[in-house]
Design an enzyme around this catalytic site. Structure first.
Site, PDB file in Angstrom:
ATOM      1  N   LYS A 175       5.338  47.411  -2.853  1.00 26.86           N
ATOM      2  CA  LYS A 175       6.911  47.470  -3.350  1.00 26.86           C
ATOM      3  C   LYS A 175       7.727  48.579  -2.786  1.00 26.86           C
ATOM      4  O   LYS A 175       8.710  48.532  -2.372  1.00 26.86           O
ATOM      5  CB  LYS A 175       6.962  47.175  -4.798  1.00 26.86           C
ATOM      6  CG  LYS A 175       6.477  45.841  -5.287  1.00 26.86           C
ATOM      7  CD  LYS A 175       6.472  45.923  -6.783  1.00 26.86           C
ATOM      8  CE  LYS A 175       5.889  44.529  -7.343  1.00 26.86           C
ATOM      9  NZ  LYS A 175       5.889  44.463  -8.803  1.00 26.86           N
ATOM     10  N   SER A 182       6.003  50.175  -8.704  1.00 24.66           N
ATOM     11  CA  SER A 182       5.300  49.895  -9.809  1.00 24.66           C
ATOM     12  C   SER A 182       4.704  48.357  -9.946  1.00 24.66           C
ATOM     13  O   SER A 182       5.436  47.624  -9.558  1.00 24.66           O
ATOM     14  CB  SER A 182       5.701  50.309 -11.062  1.00 24.66           C
ATOM     15  OG  SER A 182       5.080  50.342 -12.213  1.00 24.66           O
ATOM     16  N   ASP A 183       3.534  48.332 -10.281  1.00 25.13           N
ATOM     17  CA  ASP A 183       3.268  46.786 -10.570  1.00 25.13           C
ATOM     18  C   ASP A 183       2.050  46.849 -11.903  1.00 25.13           C
ATOM     19  O   ASP A 183       1.486  47.796 -11.987  1.00 25.13           O
ATOM     20  CB  ASP A 183       2.254  46.078  -9.324  1.00 25.13           C
ATOM     21  CG  ASP A 183       2.316  44.669  -9.608  1.00 25.13           C
ATOM     22  OD1 ASP A 183       3.351  44.086  -9.368  1.00 25.13           O
ATOM     23  OD2 ASP A 183       1.228  44.366  -9.837  1.00 25.13           O
ATOM     24  N   GLN A 184       2.188  45.665 -12.544  1.00 25.00           N
ATOM     25  CA  GLN A 184       1.316  45.600 -13.661  1.00 25.00           C
ATOM     26  C   GLN A 184       0.468  44.223 -13.639  1.00 25.00           C
ATOM     27  O   GLN A 184       1.174  43.136 -13.241  1.00 25.00           O
ATOM     28  CB  GLN A 184       1.998  45.650 -14.915  1.00 25.00           C
ATOM     29  CG  GLN A 184       1.401  45.675 -16.029  1.00 25.00           C
ATOM     30  CD  GLN A 184       2.025  45.510 -17.467  1.00 25.00           C
ATOM     31  OE1 GLN A 184       2.508  44.803 -17.636  1.00 25.00           O
ATOM     32  NE2 GLN A 184       1.999  46.779 -17.886  1.00 25.00           N
TER      33      GLN A 184
END
Length: 192
Positions: A52, A68-70
């Site tokens: 990203k 950021s990623d979750q």
């Protein structure tokens, strides 16, 4: 001070980053979030956080870009953003009485060097046993359609939980702020 870019359109991440009182802009990354074959959930979160940041890098020379990623999971079973009421209800029924790990990764990309530093913060979330009626009431009141795992711990979703265990409560909301502050300091940005 260098430009800070949040490579996200998430209002949750934007609100968390704003707490630092640093000027920043946002940019939408067009990133395919499909997990790779054989990729563990933690690996997906780490890969996508950096992807990203890199997706918007060309538009922001001389910047520090935050991605950021979750990924929420139990073993290899993943719980993404439901998108619909029906999927949110189905997810919460699957998670009822179980502990889910939310892997939240943050990446800081320096566009001058092309170097990205990435950290991942796991958070264990124990869901209590939920009745169908509780799930339906919760979903209709909160409409958590844009949240991995269909529960907003920072709001009414806290009522669904037995426990939250992790090093940074902000990670569960979508941006591990303690890890991000460390990365920003390492990049020469004063966070206080």
């Amino acid at each position: 001070m260098r430009t800070i870019v949040l490579a996200s359109t998430s209002r949750y991440r934007r609100e968390l980053l704003a707490r630092l009182e640093l000027p920043f802009v946002t940019d939408k990354p067009d990133t395919d979030e499909t997990p790779l074959a054989g990729e563990a959930p933690v690996e997906t979160a780490i890969r996508l956080a950096e992807a990203k940041a890199r997706a918007v890098a060309a538009r922001h020379p001389d910047a520090l870009i935050i991605g950021s990623d979750q990924v929420a999971s139990v073993g290899d079973e993943r719980f993404g953003k439901p998108g619909t009421v029906e999927r949110a209800i189905a997810q919460l029924k699957q998670m009822s009485g179980r502990s889910i790990i939310f892997h939240t990764a943050v990446s800081l990309l320096d566009t001058n060097t092309g170097h990205a530093s990435t950290l991942c913060v796991p958070t264990e979330v124990g869901f209590r046993h939920l009745s169908d009626a509780e799930i339906e009431r919760y979903v209709s009141r909160e409409m958590p359609l844009d949240c991995a795992g269909s529960a907003k711990s920072e709001a009414l979703g806290i009522t669904l939980l037995d426990h939250i265990r992790g090093d940074d409560p902000n990670a569960l909301v979508g941006l591990p702020m303690i890890a991000l502050c460390r990365l920003l300091r390492e990049a020469g940005i004063q966070t206080i």
